[in-house]
Structures are given as C-alpha cells and as structure tokens.
Design a protein around this motif. Sequence first.
Motif, PDB file in Angstrom:
ATOM      1  N   LEU A  60       4.601 -18.084  -8.988  1.00 16.59           N
ATOM      2  CA  LEU A  60       3.265 -17.576  -9.736  1.00 16.59           C
ATOM      3  C   LEU A  60       3.278 -16.758 -10.426  1.00 16.59           C
ATOM      4  CD1 LEU A  60      -0.252 -18.968  -8.235  1.00 16.59           C
ATOM      5  CD2 LEU A  60       1.888 -19.984  -9.853  1.00 16.59           C
TER       6      LEU A  60
ATOM      7  N   TRP B  24      -0.038 -22.605 -15.769  1.00 17.93           N
ATOM      8  CA  TRP B  24      -0.432 -23.368 -14.429  1.00 17.93           C
ATOM      9  C   TRP B  24      -1.465 -24.716 -14.110  1.00 17.93           C
ATOM     10  CZ3 TRP B  24       4.550 -24.426 -11.210  1.00 17.93           C
ATOM     11  CH2 TRP B  24       5.859 -23.087 -11.830  1.00 17.93           C
TER      12      TRP B  24
ATOM     13  N   GLN C  11       4.169 -28.227  -8.564  1.00 16.51           N
ATOM     14  CA  GLN C  11       3.390 -28.612  -9.033  1.00 16.51           C
ATOM     15  C   GLN C  11       3.031 -30.174  -9.268  1.00 16.51           C
ATOM     16  OE1 GLN C  11       1.416 -27.095 -13.039  1.00 16.51           O
ATOM     17  NE2 GLN C  11       3.530 -28.208 -13.603  1.00 16.51           N
TER      18      GLN C  11
ATOM     19  N   ILE D  60       1.475 -21.725  -5.658  1.00 18.12           N
ATOM     20  CA  ILE D  60       1.610 -22.763  -6.907  1.00 18.12           C
ATOM     21  C   ILE D  60       0.986 -23.664  -5.603  1.00 18.12           C
ATOM     22  CG2 ILE D  60       3.061 -24.177  -7.852  1.00 18.12           C
ATOM     23  CD1 ILE D  60       4.776 -22.045  -8.230  1.00 18.12           C
TER      24      ILE D  60
END
Length: 321
Positions: A22, A40, A187, A212
């Motif tokens: 990230l 995100w 994701q 993530i």
Amino acid sequence: MKTNSPAHADPGSDQDAPIPYLQRIRDYYQGLGYGAPYEWAHFDRVPFHRLRQPLAQCRVALITTAAPYQADKGDQGPGAPYNAAAKFYQVYSGDCAQDPDLRIAHVAIDRQHTYANDLAAYFPLAALRRAQSSGRIGALAPHFHGLPTNRSQRTTLEVDAPELLSRCQADGVEAAILVPNCPVCHQSVSLAARWLEQHGIATVIMGCAKDIVEYVGVPRLLFTDFPLGNAAGRPGDLASQDLSLALALQLLESATAARTTVQSPLRWRADSTWKLDYSNIERLTPEEIVRRRAEFDRGKDEARKLRDIAAQVDGASSGAC
C-alpha cells in the motif's frame, strides 16, 4: 531468476517482513508524477461463512485473475512486459477437465524476480485435481472462473462479483479458492470473496500482498511471501504447490472467525533483498522514472480504449437480447 529449494521463513525476522504494498505503490505513483493516491477498498465488518460439512464432501471452485491467451494480442509469454491488450473485462469461465492456456502478462506482477513460466504457480488447477484424487476435497467444480482486474471497486461489487456468484451457484459449489496476482488483483478477489461469503460460499484467498487483502477485510487469507505472480507455490516445484494448496484447504476448514490469516512457511530464497525492488521509487534513476511514466500512460490509454470497446460490444449484445 534464482530460486533455491523450499526453505522455511522465520516470521520473527526483520528481513522477512512482508512488502508494504500500500505504501510502496502510493509512493511509486506519486514519484511518477500522478496526483492524489488511489483509495483502496476498506471495510470494518467482514462476512464469514463456515463450511457446513468436511471438505471431503464439498465441491470447490477455483477463481483466477489470469487471462486466456489471445494469439493476436502481442507478447504474453513468460517474461513478457506488461501488455494492456491482453486484459479481459468480463467474468469468464473455463472447463476444469481441460488444461487452459492462461497468462498474466496483463497484470503488474513482479517481473524482476519471476517470469510467470509455470501456470501452476498462479493457477492451482493441477494441485486441486490431485486433492480431488486423494479425497481431500469432494469434487472440483466443473468450471473455473476468471475475475477481471478492475480498479473500479463499484464495477467489481456491482457487476463482476454478482456474476461470479451466479456462476458458482450454478455449479453448486460450497467453497471457493481465489488466487490473485497483481496488487489490484488482490483487491478485486478480496471484494469478490466478501460477496461470495455473504451468499453462503466459504472462501480462502491465496495471495502474496498481505497488507492489501487485510486492509480490504476478508474471511481467510493464506499469505505466501513470494514475488507477485506466485501465490500458488514456487514455479517448477510440485511439492511447494501441493503444500500451498494444502494450507489453503486447511484454513478453509479450521478458521473460526473472519480476518484469519495464515502465513506459509515457504521462503522464496535464502535472502530477502528481492523485496526492495518492486515499485520502489527510491531505487530508480530520474531517467527510469520518466521512461516508466511514459510506459504507464501508454498502457493506461490502451486499456481505456479496449475497455470502451468491450463496453460497446456488451451493450450491443444486451440490446439484441
């Protein structure tokens, strides 16, 4: 690419800390000159569905972000550079009785330390067949499913995840294994896993980007600290591929609550210096930064055009029904 025999990592060692994807990605794209960082997906509450019967009695689906090979879309072979033309934009399904030709040249895998030269390292169909033959799972679903790598969280949640659920339900599955490759893949499958879980299908993600997946919030994650593109085991190493799947299946059965992460004991190589390279803006020269910015812009423009064409074709097909 240098790979040693399977070794066991010491989770307590500083050098074995996972890559902070990230932060690394945020710094990378800001270093390339882009504006506000990507936001995100993140959820505080996580759905959780426990298996109602042993895996030996369950039908299991395999979900991938790998793309079917398209001969007219340029280089997609092992070691190929990022190829936006090879992306796909709708959920697809394949026959688990066949050996598909799937590639990951369209995603941001780690191209410095791995070459995507073994399908089984990112698509564990062969390992699942072996698990079925041994009786570890009741049955492999008749179809595997491809989930698009989509930066649009809304599209994943409102279009792709419901379509994926429909196909899994049609196959009568009780559990699903989701294997991402690039950061955004992690994701996308996390959002899909949440959707499947909400609708009664137990899930486990086999992934390499721990931060993530955990930031999104998922029921179960088997984290393997390998370069992106190897979440199902070491290339060319059947033993590590079988171990990776065994750990994922065990997690499917044993987890008692959401946000359960298990780390694989496998280690990519004797040292962890490979972790310093992925999207690390501090290790790039000014000239390389300019080159990468231009390359990314070209890929983004090409992907946008292809996405628009796919949307037009999809719209025309819907209108004809």
